[in-house]
Scaffold this motif. Structure first.
Motif, PDB file in Angstrom:
ATOM      1  N   ALA B  77       0.844  -1.203   0.000  1.00 24.47           N
ATOM      2  CA  ALA B  77       0.000   0.000   0.000  1.00 24.47           C
ATOM      3  C   ALA B  77       0.878   1.252   0.000  1.00 24.47           C
ATOM      4  O   ALA B  77       0.585   2.239  -0.699  1.00 24.47           O
ATOM      5  CB  ALA B  77      -0.907  -0.004   1.226  1.00 24.47           C
ATOM      6  N   ARG B  78       1.986   1.227   0.798  1.00 24.91           N
ATOM      7  CA  ARG B  78       2.888   2.386   0.852  1.00 24.91           C
ATOM      8  C   ARG B  78       3.475   2.672  -0.524  1.00 24.91           C
ATOM      9  O   ARG B  78       3.562   3.816  -0.959  1.00 24.91           O
ATOM     10  CB  ARG B  78       3.994   2.147   1.881  1.00 24.91           C
ATOM     11  CG  ARG B  78       4.798   3.414   2.180  1.00 24.91           C
ATOM     12  CD  ARG B  78       5.959   3.173   3.115  1.00 24.91           C
ATOM     13  NE  ARG B  78       5.539   2.592   4.385  1.00 24.91           N
ATOM     14  CZ  ARG B  78       5.922   1.401   4.824  1.00 24.91           C
ATOM     15  NH1 ARG B  78       6.717   0.634   4.088  1.00 24.91           N
ATOM     16  NH2 ARG B  78       5.520   0.954   5.992  1.00 24.91           N
ATOM     17  N   ARG B  80       2.175   1.884  -3.447  1.00 28.44           N
ATOM     18  CA  ARG B  80       1.140   2.429  -4.340  1.00 28.44           C
ATOM     19  C   ARG B  80       0.854   3.880  -3.999  1.00 28.44           C
ATOM     20  O   ARG B  80       0.560   4.701  -4.874  1.00 28.44           O
ATOM     21  CB  ARG B  80      -0.166   1.626  -4.187  1.00 28.44           C
ATOM     22  CG  ARG B  80      -0.119   0.218  -4.741  1.00 28.44           C
ATOM     23  CD  ARG B  80      -1.537  -0.321  -4.947  1.00 28.44           C
ATOM     24  NE  ARG B  80      -2.322  -0.361  -3.723  1.00 28.44           N
ATOM     25  CZ  ARG B  80      -2.324  -1.380  -2.862  1.00 28.44           C
ATOM     26  NH1 ARG B  80      -1.575  -2.445  -3.102  1.00 28.44           N
ATOM     27  NH2 ARG B  80      -3.065  -1.339  -1.789  1.00 28.44           N
ATOM     28  N   ARG B  81       0.954   4.198  -2.708  1.00 35.99           N
ATOM     29  CA  ARG B  81       0.644   5.553  -2.272  1.00 35.99           C
ATOM     30  C   ARG B  81       1.687   6.548  -2.778  1.00 35.99           C
ATOM     31  O   ARG B  81       1.362   7.657  -3.175  1.00 35.99           O
ATOM     32  CB  ARG B  81       0.588   5.568  -0.739  1.00 35.99           C
ATOM     33  CG  ARG B  81      -0.111   6.753  -0.147  1.00 35.99           C
ATOM     34  CD  ARG B  81      -0.576   6.495   1.262  1.00 35.99           C
ATOM     35  NE  ARG B  81       0.498   6.174   2.196  1.00 35.99           N
ATOM     36  CZ  ARG B  81       0.547   5.048   2.914  1.00 35.99           C
ATOM     37  NH1 ARG B  81      -0.397   4.130   2.766  1.00 35.99           N
ATOM     38  NH2 ARG B  81       1.533   4.817   3.758  1.00 35.99           N
TER      39      ARG B  81
END
Lengths: 799, 216
Positions: B77-78, B80-81
């Motif tokens: 997620a990090r 992608r963020r």
């Protein structure tokens, strides 16, 4: 073609079994609560009807004495004068395993004798009249008649629970009544030329048959309250159904549009959907009636205790299946599902072939609907208040409550939208920003469930505040009303006098409790006579008083009345109250008198005795510095039975016990309604799940983890519940005020002060938040565990 | 090397053959790559794997020096963020947020919101005056511009675009694609584009074809 349409429509429910379950379960729950209340009411009414037919036969007036006892010579005089009358002796009897009401009647003249279940049990008809006589009772009561010296018992199922009927001579022996009668029944049809009642029995009070206030009349307000609760629960359940049907329609727009494009007429679609709704209604109705029976059976003993405690009404503790409430339950389920689905049927009838699909149309309709809801909500609240302003009576009170609750429910979504807009403006971080905006976007889908929660919370706060205020007031009232330390009962006047003489040198004060049954403001009531004692001035629970009240009362120049008489007859301080023909006194004050539905008045004992000389003297209230020692000495000196002396604390405990039992049913219904509201949130969240994923997937793709999204889902539900609870608080307090100041006055004849209980609100708020969090937990856990491959499908356009 | 896809395989549960079978691919900063292939050839799957959206069965993908197989949910997620931005055929805007909020959302999540840059993007994409509207009130072309703006507002190192013009008519699609390529060039990001269209693929500097799970 019809089969093909139905198959296409039913395919949706096969694909979404959760939604189908929600629809049926929501409607079944709504029907169950409604049916339960109807079943309880029907059972109670049946018990009253049974009791009234035996205790107070139709087409018979009643003669009673102000003193409570009619000498046999008066009855004999009436018979000699040609009056068609029948004597009745009534009293409580310790029958061994239970205390029962013993009704002694003259078998030859009493117009409503019971029918034995088995004529063989009854034996020879003369056995009823000849010693040892016979007792008639319903089989359950009969089983409790275990005292050894009782006559043989004849089971008769048409007897009301807790009542035993026998010949008057047998009753006189068992009750040791000494020939006294409780009342005399007067047939409506009488021979001509007989002397006037007032000439033969001037001391007796005559109540014509049509003026009899039966048990059902006394308990009407209680049942109206129950019915209102049932309707509220039903409405809360319908919110679930309405939301589910609405969502299913929006999800099926694509199917419906395709069917329309394939040549299915809009009317055909609407008819197919109507049939589908009726099938769901029937299924849910059957389930609801079954569940309602179970709930009613569980609640009925509590209700029976309540009615016994409040009104002395006997209701059987077991439940019978009655066609009336079964049919009513099924009817409500079918009517409810059609009502909840009417908007969908209307839309389907007019559905354009090129209608918008899915949630876009829903969202747009929701935005438009907010303004409409705002206007409708304000209009309903105003209409409710207008009803109270224009009309009197319980129905106007309930119309006011209905307007307030439904109007506020309609105002909820616009108000929440406003609050969420403010929250979004204050948000600084992107996720918070999204959270607030997303909550607002979710409102159309969740608003019905939130309305259900609002109603449940407001009802809880309102009814809880009323009950707690009532309890506090009642406790304070008991403290004031039961200001003496000991309450003593005796069996005859001479013994009371002996006790009084013994007590006077040993107690601080000895107060008589003597009363006469008189008509007050056109209703049968009771007038008490008191002596001048400082305790009354210090503690009597006055609501309104005039200067010099107690001096005027002691001098026999005034009377104080209870709130029931004040509200019921419209009599206020300054007015004159007629107590007997030729005896009128000015009203000098009003006092609180809870737990008693009848009019009551108090004047000086000397004055009362001057007008009603033969008042029984069988009760004393005693104040003492050492009540336990005095009670012990009294018992030793007079060999009194255990229940002859009641300490004040014991009476208070008994009274509060009755009070708490009285509101058991209210508490249970409150909890059930809150449970239904929690279920509404759960089902809304579950049904929204299918449209929720495409909204969450982009946030996940941009780097918000599934775990965080799951927490945000819970936070969202909790925040919406918290905001709803915030709005429920003022609504609940308004509801409490209406219950205390409008409904109570109409139903019971007293106005109660309102107290606030912030701790209860906090507890309820916590309960609502927990319910919302639990409801959000299932979809949140599902999201937390959703494989990335399923989330990716949202972008791959596979869905 | 920004993106290194090395011998990656992926089989969907229940499928009788892998959707990706030993795929190798490299992408540097500033590269533009178009991937074509028939429906079901695995194009979107490869794009999703490159964006750390889904997991692969074998091989390795290294993005900006990080091996994706070693990352847990939070690490992916990090990534992608902060590193990757995505543009989808269905736009996938946040329906609860306005155009302006959508444009800034990913950049704010990444902690790189630059109001001046977002203003410039809005103007370049022709979205001035639409900032207070919600996605449902926009046309398909306008929604896809917002999606592109949202992706580029956070200055990603890698932009993944899955049929970005697939839902638009030919003229609008061409216009949107030009805008996207211009903005990608401005940011210096690498572009990995999946498309059915040869014409669109021809606009990218490199072009690959996926057939039965293998690059050709």
């Amino acid at each position: 073609m019809t089969r093909a349409i139905l198959l296409a429509l039913l395919a949706h429910w096969r694909r979404h079994p959760g939604q189908a379950l929600t629809l049926v379960a929501g409607l079944a729950l709504a029907t169950a609560l409604w049916t339960a209340v109807q079943a309880i009411n029907a059972e109670a009414r049946a018990s009253y009807a049974e009791a009234n037919s035996l205790l107070q036969p139709a087409r018979a007036g009643t003669l009673t004495a102000p003193t409570g006892a009619i000498p046999p010579r008066t009855y004999a005089a009436l018979r000699r004068a040609g009056w068609q009358v029948s004597p009745v002796l009534e009293g409580r009897l310790d029958a061994g395993a239970a205390r029962v009401t013993l009704l002694g009647v003259d078998a030859l003249t009493y117009p409503a004798l019971p029918v034995p279940d088995d004529t063989a049990d009854a034996g020879n008809p003369a056995d009823v009249l000849l010693p040892p006589g016979r007792l008639f009772a319903d089989p359950d009561t009969a089983a409790a008649l275990t005292r050894a010296d009782l006559p043989p018992v004849v089971p008769a199922s048409d007897m009301p629970a807790g009542v035993v009927l026998t010949d008057i001579a047998v009753a006189d022996r068992l009750l040791e009544a000494g020939g006294r009668l409780s009342r005399i029944l007067v047939a409506t049809d009488q021979p001509a030329g007989r002397p006037l009642l007032s000439d033969i029995a001037p001391d007796l009070v005559y109540r014509p048959a049509e003026a009899q206030a039966g048990t059902e009349g006394l308990t009407r307000s209680f049942h109206l309250n129950l019915t209102a609760f049932g309707l509220l629960s039903f409405a809360v359940g319908l919110f679930i159904v309405h939301g589910t049907i609405g969502l299913a329609f929006e999800q099926r727009r694509a199917i419906l549009r395709t069917l329309r494009a394939l040549g299915v007429p809009a009317r055909g679609l609407a008819l197919a959907m109507f049939a589908e709704l009726l099938a769901a209604g029937l299924l849910a109705g059957l389930a609801g009636v079954g569940l309602g029976y179970v709930i009613a059976a569980a609640l009925l003993p509590g209700v029976a205790a309540t009615l016994g405690g409040l009104y002395g009404a006997d209701v059987a503790g077991s439940l019978a299946l009655r066609p009336g409430w079964i049919a009513a339950g099924l009817g409500m389920a079918l009517g409810g599902v059609v009502l909840a689905g009417a908007h969908v049927l209307w839309k389907a009838r007019d559905l354009p072939v090129l209608a918008l699909t899915g949630t876009e149309a829903w969202r747009l309709a929701g935005a438009r609907g907010l303004r409409l809801q705002l206007a409708a909500g304000v209009a309903l609240i105003l209409a409710g208040w207008l009803a109270v302003w224009l009309f009197d009576g319980l129905l106007a009170g309930f119309a006011c409550l209905g307007g307030l609750l439904l109007g506020s429910a309609l105002l909820l979504a616009p108000l929440l939208a406003g609050l969420l807009r403010i929250g979004a403006r204050l948000a600084r971080r992107p996720v918070a920003d999204w959270l607030w905006s997303d909550m607002r976007a979710q409102l159309p889908g969740l608003s019905l469930a939130l309305m259900a929660l609002l109603l449940a919370l407001a009802t809880n706060i309102g009814v809880g505040t009323m009950v707690s205020s009532f309890r506090l007031t009642f406790t304070d009232w008991l403290d004031r009303r039961l200001s003496a330390d000991l309450y003593i009962s005796t069996e005859d006047d001479s013994r009371t006098e002996a006790l009084r003489q013994w007590l006077i040198p040993r107690a601080e004060s000895v107060l008589p409790i003597r009363s006469a049954a008189l008509r007050l403001g056109d209703r049968p009531g009771r007038v008490y006579g008191v002596i001048d004692d400082p305790i009354y001035r210090a503690t009597w629970p006055m609501v309104r008083e005039t200067p010099g009240l107690w001096e005027r009362l002691s001098a026999g120049e005034g009377v104080i009345i209870n709130e029931q008489l004040h509200f019921g007859a419209g009599i206020a301080p300054g007015d004159d109250l007629q107590l007997l023909p030729g005896w009128t006194l000015p009203v000098v004050g009003i006092y609180a008198d809870y737990g008693n539905p009848d009019p009551q008045a108090i004047t000086s004992l000397d004055t009362l005795l001057a007008h009603v000389p033969d008042l029984p003297d069988r009760q004393l209230a005693v104040r003492s510095a050492d009540p336990p020692a005095l009670a012990a000495a009294l018992r030793d000196a007079f060999d009194l039975p255990a229940d002859a002396i009641m300490p004040q604390a014991q009476i208070k405990t008994l009274s509060l016990g009755i009070f708490d039992r009285t509101f058991l049913i209210t508490g249970a219904l409150n909890l059930l309604t809150l449970g239904v509201a929690g279920f509404a949130i759960l089902t809304s969240l579950l049904t929204l799940w299918t449209i929720r994923l495409p909204q969450l997937a982009p946030a996940w793709a941009m780097g918000i983890t599934r775990a965080r999204l799951a927490w945000l889902e819970i936070l969202r539900a909790v925040a919406l519940a918290a905001l709803t609870a915030l709005l429920a608080l003022p609504l609940g307090l308004l509801l409490a005020w209406t219950l205390l100041s409008v409904i109570n006055v109409e139903a019971f004849g007293w106005r109660l002060p309102m107290y606030l209980f912030p701790l209860d609100w906090m507890r309820l708020l916590a309960l609502a938040l927990v319910a919302a969090a639990l409801a959000a937990l299932i979809p949140a856990l599902r999201l937390r565990r959703l494989p990335p491959a399923d989330l990716v499908k949202v972008f791959a356009n596979v869905r | 090397m920004l993106l290194d896809i090395d011998d990656v395989t992926k089989t969907y549960p229940g499928a009788d053959r892998p959707v990706l079978n030993g795929v190798r691919l490299r992408l540097d900063q500033g590269d533009t790559l178009a991937l074509t292939g028939e429906s079901g050839s695995g194009k979107s799957t490869l794009l999703h794997l490159a964006g750390a959206l889904d997991r692969f069965d074998g091989g390795e993908i290294t993005l900006d020096g990080t091996a994706l197989s070693r990352l847990d949910d939070t690490g992916r997620a990090r990534l992608r963020r902060r590193t990757v931005a995505l543009v989808f055929q269905q736009f996938n805007l946040m329906p609860a947020l306005t155009v302006d909020q959508n444009l800034a959302f990913h950049a704010r999540l990444a902690g790189r919101a630059d109001p001046a840059w977002i203003d410039r993007i809005r103007t370049r994409l022709g979205l001035d005056g639409l900032g207070a509207r919600y996605p449902e009130a926009l046309s398909g072309g306008q929604q896809q511009r917002v999606a592109i703006g949202r992706a580029l507002a956070m200055r990603p190192r890698l932009l993944l675009a899955d049929e970005p013009t697939g839902n638009l008519d030919e003229d609008t699609g061409a216009e949107v694609l030009s805008l996207m390529l211009d903005l990608v060039a401005d940011t210096g990001a690498a572009l990995f584009l999946v498309t059915h269209s040869d014409a669109i693929a021809a606009r990218a500097a490199r072009r690959l074809h996926l057939h039965h799970g293998r690059l050709t």
